[in-house]
Design a protein around this motif. Sequence first.
Motif, PDB file in Angstrom:
ATOM      1  N   LEU A 300     -25.457   9.219  17.606  1.00 32.40           N
ATOM      2  CA  LEU A 300     -26.613   8.868  18.651  1.00 32.40           C
ATOM      3  C   LEU A 300     -26.190   7.804  19.592  1.00 32.40           C
ATOM      4  O   LEU A 300     -26.765   7.411  20.522  1.00 32.40           O
ATOM      5  CB  LEU A 300     -27.881   8.216  17.916  1.00 32.40           C
ATOM      6  CG  LEU A 300     -28.509   9.158  17.160  1.00 32.40           C
ATOM      7  CD1 LEU A 300     -29.663   8.328  16.236  1.00 32.40           C
ATOM      8  CD2 LEU A 300     -29.314  10.392  17.632  1.00 32.40           C
ATOM      9  N   VAL A 303     -27.720   7.310  23.074  1.00 32.54           N
ATOM     10  CA  VAL A 303     -29.170   7.478  22.802  1.00 32.54           C
ATOM     11  C   VAL A 303     -29.760   6.274  23.005  1.00 32.54           C
ATOM     12  O   VAL A 303     -29.785   5.313  21.982  1.00 32.54           O
ATOM     13  CB  VAL A 303     -29.466   8.361  21.819  1.00 32.54           C
ATOM     14  CG1 VAL A 303     -30.891   8.622  21.631  1.00 32.54           C
ATOM     15  CG2 VAL A 303     -28.550   9.712  21.944  1.00 32.54           C
ATOM     16  N   LEU A 307     -38.811   5.892  21.694  1.00 37.51           N
ATOM     17  CA  LEU A 307     -38.986   6.532  20.185  1.00 37.51           C
ATOM     18  C   LEU A 307     -37.891   5.813  19.452  1.00 37.51           C
ATOM     19  O   LEU A 307     -38.267   5.133  18.403  1.00 37.51           O
ATOM     20  CB  LEU A 307     -38.548   7.915  20.139  1.00 37.51           C
ATOM     21  CG  LEU A 307     -39.560   8.987  20.431  1.00 37.51           C
ATOM     22  CD1 LEU A 307     -38.992  10.171  20.806  1.00 37.51           C
ATOM     23  CD2 LEU A 307     -40.651   8.945  19.332  1.00 37.51           C
ATOM     24  N   LEU A 308     -36.502   5.452  19.958  1.00 37.94           N
ATOM     25  CA  LEU A 308     -35.847   4.690  18.925  1.00 37.94           C
ATOM     26  C   LEU A 308     -35.993   3.392  18.973  1.00 37.94           C
ATOM     27  O   LEU A 308     -35.959   2.741  17.792  1.00 37.94           O
ATOM     28  CB  LEU A 308     -34.403   5.085  19.399  1.00 37.94           C
ATOM     29  CG  LEU A 308     -33.261   5.036  18.689  1.00 37.94           C
ATOM     30  CD1 LEU A 308     -33.224   5.580  17.340  1.00 37.94           C
ATOM     31  CD2 LEU A 308     -31.634   5.321  19.062  1.00 37.94           C
ATOM     32  N   ARG A 358     -38.230  12.814  15.392  1.00 40.87           N
ATOM     33  CA  ARG A 358     -38.109  13.547  16.699  1.00 40.87           C
ATOM     34  C   ARG A 358     -36.902  13.104  17.486  1.00 40.87           C
ATOM     35  O   ARG A 358     -36.351  14.050  18.197  1.00 40.87           O
ATOM     36  CB  ARG A 358     -39.261  12.961  17.624  1.00 40.87           C
ATOM     37  CG  ARG A 358     -40.693  13.355  16.923  1.00 40.87           C
ATOM     38  CD  ARG A 358     -41.616  12.650  17.516  1.00 40.87           C
ATOM     39  NE  ARG A 358     -41.831  13.462  19.069  1.00 40.87           N
ATOM     40  CZ  ARG A 358     -42.675  12.826  19.939  1.00 40.87           C
ATOM     41  NH1 ARG A 358     -43.566  11.729  19.740  1.00 40.87           N
ATOM     42  NH2 ARG A 358     -42.741  13.313  21.008  1.00 40.87           N
ATOM     43  N   VAL A 359     -36.311  12.199  17.411  1.00 43.07           N
ATOM     44  CA  VAL A 359     -35.089  11.702  18.057  1.00 43.07           C
ATOM     45  C   VAL A 359     -33.998  12.731  17.499  1.00 43.07           C
ATOM     46  O   VAL A 359     -32.879  13.182  18.239  1.00 43.07           O
ATOM     47  CB  VAL A 359     -34.607  10.376  17.842  1.00 43.07           C
ATOM     48  CG1 VAL A 359     -33.174  10.004  18.527  1.00 43.07           C
ATOM     49  CG2 VAL A 359     -35.552   9.183  18.349  1.00 43.07           C
ATOM     50  N   GLN A 362     -34.285  16.207  18.605  1.00 44.74           N
ATOM     51  CA  GLN A 362     -33.917  16.392  20.046  1.00 44.74           C
ATOM     52  C   GLN A 362     -32.475  16.699  20.243  1.00 44.74           C
ATOM     53  O   GLN A 362     -32.118  17.266  21.277  1.00 44.74           O
ATOM     54  CB  GLN A 362     -34.442  15.351  20.964  1.00 44.74           C
ATOM     55  CG  GLN A 362     -36.102  15.117  21.181  1.00 44.74           C
ATOM     56  CD  GLN A 362     -36.507  13.709  21.505  1.00 44.74           C
ATOM     57  OE1 GLN A 362     -35.642  13.059  21.901  1.00 44.74           O
ATOM     58  NE2 GLN A 362     -37.872  13.769  21.656  1.00 44.74           N
ATOM     59  N   ARG A 363     -31.769  15.891  19.482  1.00 47.08           N
ATOM     60  CA  ARG A 363     -30.287  16.005  19.464  1.00 47.08           C
ATOM     61  C   ARG A 363     -29.707  17.295  18.746  1.00 47.08           C
ATOM     62  O   ARG A 363     -28.502  17.407  18.292  1.00 47.08           O
ATOM     63  CB  ARG A 363     -29.501  14.760  18.937  1.00 47.08           C
ATOM     64  CG  ARG A 363     -30.198  13.648  19.690  1.00 47.08           C
ATOM     65  CD  ARG A 363     -29.218  13.428  21.052  1.00 47.08           C
ATOM     66  NE  ARG A 363     -27.983  13.257  20.717  1.00 47.08           N
ATOM     67  CZ  ARG A 363     -27.058  12.722  21.882  1.00 47.08           C
ATOM     68  NH1 ARG A 363     -27.546  12.668  22.873  1.00 47.08           N
ATOM     69  NH2 ARG A 363     -25.818  12.484  21.479  1.00 47.08           N
TER      70      ARG A 363
END
Length: 416
Positions: A300, A303, A307-308, A358-359, A362-363
Amino acid sequence: MSLLPELRYPTVTEVVSAARALAATRPGLCTLRQVGVSRAGRPLHLLSVGRARPAVLVVAGAHANEQTGGPTLLALAERVVHERALRADTSWHFLLCADPDGTSLHVTPAPRSLFDYHLGFFRPAGPEQPEWSPAVLPPDRLPPETVALTGVIDEVRPYLQASLHGTDLGGSWVQLTKDVPGLAEPFAKSAAELNIPVETGASDAAGWPASGPGVHVMPAPGVEAAYPSMPDDARHSTWHHVHRYGGLTAVVEVPMWASDLVDDPAPHPAPAAALLRLADRLIRDACQVERVLTESLPRLEGVEGPLLRAVRWALELVPGLAADWAHTPPADTTRAYIGSVDAFGRRLPLRSAAMLLRVLQQRGDRAAPRLERLVATWSSSFERRFRARWVPLEHQVEHQSRTVVAAALHARDRAM
């Protein structure tokens, strides 16, 4: 007239459109105007009904995941427009959404289960929450949403600010920054009529005095908090901003799914031992999420985003909170309180896992399927443990609306 579908939580755009339509029906009585912008440039709107000096301010959308506030606000505005007695000597002001950026990231408008709800879950880190940011940030770093909210308070000087909140699973309760004598009776009556349990030992109000079942009054400044590790003290939030004008804030919480386990005032047989077990489970669950986060971080790189940040912030709360539960005397010894802490202890790691999921999704990260199974397992366990039953949206809205009106009427008597 019906402003919104009955079975779905509205978007901010739909709330604004409905408020605009309502204002258009009574242009001499209602005004809708922009009072600020979010960090991402989204407008913040205020609907005002009437022009009397005594004022009530209703705030929706302070927490992105608490979706009942929007339809409740519209129901209240419509009621005020059509009931002359409510606005005879009081103006009503409705902040349609205090955090439109955060609300845009919570994407479960029609959740069918707790798992479904968490698949689109978002709740920002504390410093990014409009009501809570003054409790954790210096004045020169407050987000524009907070500045807009306090600016509205400074302008209308409400004797009552009603902040519309909600919980995913549990019961209904009210948090007051000053007591409102007489509120407990209509609050309890409404909850009983609509089959909504009253959360008599809400962990959010741990150690607070109660003026009636489920109606909690914030302690005075200087009283030690029940959870010393928590960085955000409600007494430093925007809820207290109204006090400079002699007003008070009522935070009205309603559940999406109800549980009668949080409505049991009977003494718990071993509250300290129960809290120790819940603290141990909280640490274990959070460690599972931490492991996935640590493993994924190299993939990540670069990123970042809300969210994170929210995942990290929530996980950072866990060690201190677990220590509070394990090493300080119980703030309450009822079954209701232990049940509320149990729910809180499940909620924190589950929300962290859901947002991290969710993170990763998305990746297209390889850890996503494993984390999704964990979110599914925890959601199902939460539902089973608390015997969750859905509260119809119209009942959520009706109970919250009734409680706000009762608070306005009783607080007005107190202010006079």
